[in-house]
Enzyme design. Structure first.
Site, PDB file in Angstrom:
ATOM      1  N   GLU A  75      11.904  47.737  17.734  1.00 12.86           N
ATOM      2  CA  GLU A  75      11.715  49.146  18.087  1.00 12.86           C
ATOM      3  C   GLU A  75      10.329  49.635  17.676  1.00 12.86           C
ATOM      4  OE1 GLU A  75      11.554  53.412  17.898  1.00 12.86           O
ATOM      5  OE2 GLU A  75      11.425  52.116  16.164  1.00 12.86           O
TER       6      GLU A  75
ATOM      7  N   ASP B 100      14.450  54.701   8.127  1.00 10.36           N
ATOM      8  CA  ASP B 100      14.092  54.220   9.467  1.00 10.36           C
ATOM      9  C   ASP B 100      14.314  52.728   9.565  1.00 10.36           C
ATOM     10  OD1 ASP B 100      13.045  53.989  11.984  1.00 10.36           O
ATOM     11  OD2 ASP B 100      10.963  54.202  11.367  1.00 10.36           O
TER      12      ASP B 100
ATOM     13  N   HIS C 173       8.082  55.616   7.812  1.00 10.93           N
ATOM     14  CA  HIS C 173       6.723  55.049   7.836  1.00 10.93           C
ATOM     15  C   HIS C 173       5.875  55.503   6.646  1.00 10.93           C
ATOM     16  CE1 HIS C 173       6.814  54.000  12.399  1.00 10.93           C
ATOM     17  NE2 HIS C 173       8.026  54.059  11.899  1.00 10.93           N
TER      18      HIS C 173
ATOM     19  N   ASP D  30      14.408  46.382  12.858  1.00  8.64           N
ATOM     20  CA  ASP D  30      13.047  46.123  12.358  1.00  8.64           C
ATOM     21  C   ASP D  30      12.473  47.326  11.611  1.00  8.64           C
ATOM     22  OD1 ASP D  30      12.934  47.477  14.879  1.00  8.64           O
ATOM     23  OD2 ASP D  30      10.827  46.955  15.100  1.00  8.64           O
TER      24      ASP D  30
HETATM   25 ZN    ZN Z   1      12.916  54.111  13.826  1.00  2.95          ZN
END
Ligand code: ZN
Length: 409
Positions: free
Chosen positions: A162, A128, A385, A97
């Protein structure tokens, strides 16, 4: 070992594979329901096909029930390539995810269409956690395509959820299929690290978020004696809370930073106008506590300071916990997973890696809770992010070589 050199050479030739797989993964938006999506199904399906092409001995889709998600579940995948000679498995666990792109105007291109600029691939999820998945996958592909045998059983996992707490991902996996993982296994989570790949995360601090509500009496600003100024009380309280730093001042060099931290962060709005003395102020303190202290003793100290400041100023001060996560037993810096990783990193990059502790909040805590040693490691630029998130192809390939060392050791 000449075999390893040949595998490294093969990995060096995987630049196009990295670019192509990153593009495929990024185009499959894997957002959980709390992030406005329907789950990881499409991306997990693509990963499942990659696994199948390598003929795993075990391939499972674990379905965590989640009625908000597509088809009522969240998919996590585990695959294993067996080596019967050794009981131990090298696990690399990544997550499928992602977090939403956030403000699109901050992106220079479509977050879901990867862009390549020299060594850089840009797109949501590329670092990520696709970086970690692709390096662990290509390492295995390189060994198998070279026709060499694995010297350990290799397990690859791609888990859901996660980014929003792991209850439908690793949490569920460990609860329902915890027997898959063994104390002797080498478990690596490539979902954190530093730019030169020398940080092996083995420990986390406890997290404690404390809410302070200061209640006084609202009144006109021209007649302060008719009220009790809660903002003044909050300010005094914030300054007095500095005492926590002195009282809990043990330093542990395993951690970055080496001390416990106590930071006032969020402050809620009080009165909307300047000529009113506020009667209520609420603020929060984020504490990251070294495992040598108990969360309860920190909270008790917060309360004590609140009571003292309250009675001194004639204000009511309420102190509450809004979130806590007690540190799990750290993975020993001498654990086999740390030793093997350190050796492999030295072999590939010539650098000396070292075990470290961080401020908290990684998925590794679930393994530690279950008493399983785990290392969080990867070579990343720390753009997770962020808008224009990127990964470096050279880092993905170098990390793949480190994994190849672990698979072939
Ligand atoms: Zn991560």
């Amino acid at each position: 070992m000449p075999e390893l050199e040949k595998v490294f050479k093969r990995i060096d030739g995987y630049r196009e594979e990295v670019i192509q797989i990153q593009a495929e993964l990024t185009s499959r938006k894997a957002l959980g329901p709390e992030n406005g999506g329907t789950g990881e199904h499409e991306k997990a399906g693509f990963i499942m096909e990659l696994f199948k092409k390598m003929n795993p001995d075990i391939l499972d889709e674990i379905r965590a029930p989640d009625e908000r998600a597509q088809d009522g579940y969240r998919p996590s995948l585990i695959a294993q390539w067996k080596n019967s000679k050794k009981e131990m498995t090298v696990w690399v666990l990544s997550h499928s995810d992602i977090v939403p792109p956030g403000d699109l105007s901050l992106w220079n291109s479509d977050p879901y269409k990867t862009r390549v600029e020299g060594d850089r691939i840009i797109g949501r999820g590329v670092e990520d956690n696709q970086h970690g998945f692709i390096s662990s996958y290509l390492a295995l592909k390189a060994v198998l395509d070279s026709g060499y045998e694995l010297n350990r059983t290799v397990g690859l996992a791609a888990v859901a959820d996660e980014e929003t707490g792991s209850a439908y991902g690793l949490g569920y996996l460990l609860k329902k299929h915890g027997e898959q993982f063994n104390k002797n296994d080498l478990i690596i989570v490539p979902d954190g690290g530093n730019e030169d790949g020398t940080m092996i995360e083995v420990a986390e601090k406890s997290m404690l978020w404390v809410k302070f509500t200061v209640t006084g009496k609202q009144c006109h600003a021209s007649t302060p004696d008719k009220g009790k100024n809660s903002l003044f009380g909050a300010a005094r309280l914030i300054v007095t809370l500095e005492r926590l730093k002195k009282k809990f001042n043990i330093s542990d060099d395993l951690f970055r930073p080496p001390i416990s931290t106590f930071e006032p962060t969020k402050m809620e709005a009080n009165v909307p106008n300047i000529n009113t003395i506020p009667g209520r102020d609420i603020f929060y303190v984020d504490c990251r506590i070294l495992p040598c202290y108990r969360v309860d003793e920190i909270f008790a100290a917060c309360r004590e300071i609140g009571d003292e400041t309250g009675s001194e100023l004639g204000l009511e001060i309420q102190v509450e916990i809004t979130y806590r996560e007690d540190a799990k037993e750290p993975t020993s810096p001498d654990a086999p997973v740390v030793k093997s990783l350190t050796k492999a990193i030295k072999r590939v990059t010539g650098k000396d890696a070292r075990p470290m502790g961080i401020g908290g909040g990684t998925v590794a805590a679930f393994f530690r809770q279950a008493g399983l040693p785990v290392a969080v490691w990867s070579t990343v630029s720390d753009t997770a992010h962020q808008p224009n998130e990127y990964c470096l192809i050279s880092n993905v390939l170098a990390d793949a070589k480190v994994f190849a060392c672990l698979y072939m050791d």
